[in-house]
Write a protein that holds these residues in place. Structure first.
Motif, short mmCIF file in Angstrom:
data_model
loop_
_atom_site.label_atom_id
_atom_site.label_comp_id
_atom_site.label_asym_id
_atom_site.label_seq_id
_atom_site.Cartn_x
_atom_site.Cartn_y
_atom_site.Cartn_z
N GLY A 27 43.61 -5.32 1.65
CA GLY A 27 44.88 -5.89 1.20
C GLY A 27 46.05 -5.23 1.89
N TYR A 28 47.20 -5.32 1.24
CA TYR A 28 48.43 -4.85 1.87
C TYR A 28 49.07 -3.76 1.00
N GLY A 29 49.56 -2.73 1.64
CA GLY A 29 50.30 -1.68 0.94
C GLY A 29 49.52 -1.08 -0.22
N PRO A 32 44.75 -4.25 -3.17
CA PRO A 32 43.72 -5.10 -2.60
C PRO A 32 43.95 -6.58 -2.91
N VAL A 33 43.73 -7.41 -1.92
CA VAL A 33 43.72 -8.87 -2.11
C VAL A 33 42.27 -9.30 -2.22
N LEU A 34 41.44 -8.79 -1.32
CA LEU A 34 40.00 -9.06 -1.40
C LEU A 34 39.40 -8.05 -2.37
N GLY A 51 39.58 -22.73 -0.80
CA GLY A 51 40.18 -22.13 -1.98
C GLY A 51 41.66 -22.45 -2.02
N ARG A 52 42.26 -22.22 -3.17
CA ARG A 52 43.67 -22.57 -3.34
C ARG A 52 44.55 -21.67 -2.49
N ASN A 53 45.82 -22.04 -2.43
CA ASN A 53 46.79 -21.24 -1.69
C ASN A 53 46.88 -19.84 -2.28
N GLY A 54 46.88 -18.84 -1.40
CA GLY A 54 47.14 -17.48 -1.84
C GLY A 54 45.94 -16.74 -2.42
N VAL A 55 44.72 -17.31 -2.32
CA VAL A 55 43.57 -16.60 -2.89
C VAL A 55 43.05 -15.52 -1.95
N GLY A 56 43.55 -15.50 -0.72
CA GLY A 56 43.16 -14.43 0.20
C GLY A 56 42.29 -14.87 1.37
N LYS A 57 42.31 -16.17 1.68
CA LYS A 57 41.48 -16.66 2.79
C LYS A 57 41.92 -16.05 4.13
N SER A 58 43.23 -16.07 4.36
CA SER A 58 43.72 -15.50 5.63
C SER A 58 43.51 -13.99 5.66
N THR A 59 43.65 -13.36 4.51
CA THR A 59 43.41 -11.92 4.44
C THR A 59 41.96 -11.61 4.81
N LEU A 60 41.05 -12.48 4.37
CA LEU A 60 39.65 -12.29 4.76
C LEU A 60 39.50 -12.36 6.28
N MET A 61 40.09 -13.39 6.89
CA MET A 61 39.98 -13.53 8.34
C MET A 61 40.57 -12.32 9.05
N LYS A 62 41.74 -11.87 8.57
CA LYS A 62 42.39 -10.72 9.21
C LYS A 62 41.57 -9.46 9.03
N SER A 63 40.91 -9.33 7.89
CA SER A 63 40.13 -8.10 7.74
C SER A 63 38.83 -8.19 8.54
N PRO A 99 44.48 -17.54 14.58
CA PRO A 99 45.18 -17.30 13.31
C PRO A 99 45.84 -18.54 12.74
N GLN A 100 46.08 -18.49 11.44
CA GLN A 100 46.90 -19.51 10.81
C GLN A 100 48.30 -19.39 11.41
N GLY A 101 48.89 -20.52 11.79
CA GLY A 101 50.20 -20.46 12.42
C GLY A 101 50.12 -20.22 13.92
N ASP A 175 41.41 -20.15 11.36
CA ASP A 175 42.17 -20.17 10.11
C ASP A 175 43.12 -21.37 10.06
N GLU A 176 42.79 -22.34 9.21
CA GLU A 176 43.58 -23.55 8.99
C GLU A 176 44.08 -24.20 10.28
N PRO A 177 43.16 -24.62 11.13
CA PRO A 177 43.57 -25.24 12.39
C PRO A 177 44.29 -26.58 12.19
N GLU A 208 39.84 -23.82 5.72
CA GLU A 208 40.48 -25.15 5.77
C GLU A 208 40.84 -25.66 4.38
N GLN A 209 41.86 -26.49 4.32
CA GLN A 209 42.19 -27.22 3.09
C GLN A 209 42.03 -28.72 3.31
N ASN A 210 41.91 -29.09 4.57
CA ASN A 210 41.85 -30.50 4.92
C ASN A 210 40.40 -31.00 4.79
N1 ATP Z 1 51.61 -9.34 5.15
C1 ATP Z 1 51.47 -9.36 3.81
N2 ATP Z 1 52.00 -8.37 3.05
C2 ATP Z 1 51.86 -8.38 1.71
N3 ATP Z 1 51.22 -9.32 1.01
C3 ATP Z 1 50.67 -10.34 1.70
C4 ATP Z 1 50.77 -10.42 3.13
N4 ATP Z 1 50.13 -11.54 3.53
C5 ATP Z 1 49.67 -12.12 2.42
N5 ATP Z 1 49.97 -11.41 1.32
C6 ATP Z 1 49.60 -11.75 -0.07
O1 ATP Z 1 48.20 -11.73 -0.16
C7 ATP Z 1 47.72 -12.79 -0.95
C8 ATP Z 1 46.72 -13.61 -0.16
O2 ATP Z 1 47.36 -14.18 0.96
P1 ATP Z 1 46.57 -14.99 2.06
O3 ATP Z 1 47.53 -15.30 3.15
O4 ATP Z 1 45.33 -14.26 2.41
O5 ATP Z 1 46.20 -16.30 1.26
P2 ATP Z 1 45.56 -17.66 1.77
O6 ATP Z 1 44.41 -17.94 0.90
O7 ATP Z 1 45.33 -17.61 3.23
O8 ATP Z 1 46.72 -18.69 1.44
P3 ATP Z 1 47.15 -20.03 2.22
O9 ATP Z 1 46.21 -21.08 1.80
O10 ATP Z 1 48.53 -20.27 1.73
O11 ATP Z 1 47.10 -19.75 3.67
C9 ATP Z 1 48.94 -13.59 -1.37
O12 ATP Z 1 49.29 -13.22 -2.68
C10 ATP Z 1 50.03 -13.16 -0.42
O13 ATP Z 1 51.27 -13.18 -1.04
#
Ligand code: ATP
Ligand code: MG
Lengths: 250, 290
Positions: A27-29, A32-34, A51-63, A99-101, A175-177, A208-210
């Motif tokens: 996670g960040y700071g 933990p997100v995961l 999974g829904r927005n913000g559940v940590g999918k991108s965080t998984l890819m980044k980790s 990456p997403q974006g 990540d979300e192409p 993906e969400q699509n």
């Molecule tokens: N750089 C960051 N610093 C702090 N918190 C973050 C950072 N990036 C994401 N988060 C938080 O971590 C959690 C998971 O974010 P993440 O981007 O992994 O979600 P996601 O499932 O990919 O969402 P989405 O579908 O919107 O892409 C969210 O609550 C988000 O606010």
């Protein structure tokens, strides 16, 4: 199970595990997100993570690629624990991160962006690789000398994918192409990735969400919620519209 | 005095000022533009280059080889400084300023203690030539050509080599460069070494023209910073045109009212440019482009 699925493309009948995470927390700071996330992916699979927005999918890819450090737990890639390796070393082991974006290098040309991807192999852009990339995404040939930042989202997405394909990865983290991209380009990308997977056996983890893209590409899916895997769906479940809507609902 | 000799004199003054501005600034500009690090020890890297050049020339090396030694010595010190100090402060730009300022004080005082208050200089090579009633130093022409050569070499390095492409990728989106397999720490080390080496080169090139004292870096640092502030973060879109504009201001003011007014002119130019273009010339060009 996919593990014993007969494949006429791969060399082995029984596919080996390419990536496992055990109890992964990241996670960040310090937060933990995961929260103890576990997945297992076999060579040659295309696995979606939904999974829904913000559940940590991108965080998984980044980790997985190493941009977000693991606080605890392990990531085993092709038999090697990689959770302590920096991102560039994981890339050199054959992970390709889209990456997403998209994050193309905006003031480098398309060709230079691809050259950055090719640099892992030590040297310039190999002609064979260049043909492979522009064969999949012909627009990149047209825009070869254009600055990446001036292209449309769809073109940048194709560049972000081409930039990892040039290095011949074993595992692509996608990540979300489809985000913010016209439907016809989404279809194009999905078709290309499936074709590449069939031909080379490259493994793909697709966030993906699509729904269309998930169905066009994935062989199975993990459902993620609040930093954990909450369900594992087989192919048939992906075609069940009601169930999928439930998992993807925003 | 006829118009041709006057024109030549103006051109010579301009070339002299341009060379000094560009050579002083480009090391600072590379480090600031590529890494966002403000290196207050820049003047001491210049001093290091000048001292090593003088020492090796005294030891019997020809001047060009001495300058090469000065450049390499500064680059090497740059690697050490990056490894021991800068690397640990990338997320903390203000701390970097304080740390490099501290380094600069240590280097100046350390040199004073170890080498003494002055060091034997190096004679200016090549002699002079006459145009009209005035005589001009040939070496100043060499310095002008050197400044152009440095700009051309930097352009080639950052645009035509693999290192250059990876370095530009790393400044633009560092995490993505890393995710694609670029060892960004190595890129930062090499970039810092390159900037430090350029400072050393400036010191080596100017060593034959000035008195070598531990505080000699201060002579360069004002003009270096003025050029980088006006130019902004890009060496080619910024430093080169800023050097051109400031050289006109400086040489014009100097021949009109003398050295002091040349310096004042530079400061006024900075104030005006920063008011109009807060991100410097290159910031303006880049914004217009996108
Ligand atoms: N750089 C960051 N610093 C702090 N918190 C973050 C950072 N990036 C994401 N988060 C938080 O971590 C959690 C998971 O974010 P993440 O981007 O992994 O979600 P996601 O499932 O990919 O969402 P989405 O579908 O919107 O892409 C969210 O609550 C988000 O606010
Ligand atoms: Mg996301």
């Amino acid at each position: 199970m996919s593990g014993s699925r007969r494949s006429i493309w791969g060399r082995r009948m029984r596919k080996e595990v390419i990536l496992t995470t055990v109890g992964l927390r990241a996670g960040y700071g310090g937060k933990p997100v995961l929260q103890g996330l576990e997945i297992e992916v076999r060579e040659g699979e295309i696995v979606a993570v939904i999974g829904r927005n913000g559940v940590g999918k991108s965080t998984l890819m980044k980790s997985l690629i190493g941009l977000v450090p693991a606080m605890s737990g392990s990531i085993v890639y092709r038999g090697e624990a990689v959770e302590h390796l920096p991102a560039h070393k994981r890339a050199r082991l054959g992970m390709g991160y889209v990456p997403q974006g998209r994050d193309v290098f905006p003031r480098l040309t398309v060709g230079e962006n691809i050259a950055v991807g090719a640099a892992i192999k030590g040297g310039g852009i190999p002609e064979e690789g260049r043909q492979r990339v522009i064969g999949a995404f012909p627009i990149l040939r047209e825009r070869w000398s254009q600055r990446a930042g001036t292209m449309s989202g769809g073109q940048q997405q194709q560049l972000a994918i081409g930039r990892v394909l040039i290095a011949d990865p074993n595992l692509i983290l996608l990540d979300e192409p489809s985000e913010g991209i016209q439907p016809n380009i989404v279809q194009d990308i999905a078709r290309n990735m499936v074709e590449l997977n069939r031909r080379t056996g490259v493994t793909i983890i697709l966030v993906e969400q699509n729904l269309d893209m998930i169905r066009a590409m994935a062989q199975r899916a993990y459902v993620m919620d609040k930093g954990r895997i909450t369900a594992s769906l087989e192919r048939e479940a992906l075609d069940d519209a009601a169930e999928m809507r439930r998992h993807l609902a925003v | 005095m006829d118009i041709a000799t006057l024109a030549f004199s103006a051109l010579y003054q301009f070339g002299d000022a341009f060379a000094f501005l560009v050579l002083s600034a480009c090391g600072l500009a590379v480090i600031f533009g590529m890494m966002g690090v403000i290196n207050l020890a820049h003047g001491e890297f210049i001093m290091c280059g000048a001292y090593v050049t003088a020492a090796t020339v005294h030891a019997g090396l020809p001047l060009p080889l001495g300058i090469l030694c000065g450049t390499l010595a500064s680059a090497f010190v740059g690697v050490l400084v990056e490894l021991l100090v800068i690397r640990h402060l990338y997320e903390r730009p203000l701390d970097t300023i304080v740390a490099t300022w501290g380094l600069s004080l240590i280097a100046t005082q350390g040199t004073l203690i170890l080498v003494g208050s002055t060091m034997a200089g190096v004679g200016t090579p090549f002699g002079s030539f006459q145009v009209g009633a005035y005589s001009y130093s040939i070496y100043r022409i060499v310095l002008f050509v050197a400044a152009l050569a440095v700009l051309a070499a930097l352009y080639a390095l950052f645009n035509w080599t693999r290192f250059g492409v990876l370095a530009r990728a790393t400044i633009q989106v560092p995490h993505m460069a890393a995710a694609l397999g670029v060892d960004t720490r190595l890129i930062y080390s090499l970039t810092f070494a390159c900037g430090a080496g350029l400072a050393g080169l400036a010191g080596g090139l100017y060593a034959p023209t000035m008195t070598l004292v531990p505080t000699m870096g201060a002579t360069f640092i004002m003009e270096a910073f003025v050029t980088v502030v006006i130019g902004g973060a890009d060496v080619f879109l910024g430093t080169a045109p800023a050097g051109g504009i400031l050289a006109i201001v400086k040489s014009g003011m100097t021949s009109w009212q003398g050295q002091l007014f040349g310096q004042i002119g530079l400061l006024i130019a900075v104030i005006i440019v920063v008011r109009v273009l807060p991100k410097g010339i290159s910031g303006f060009v880049l914004r217009e482009r996108t």
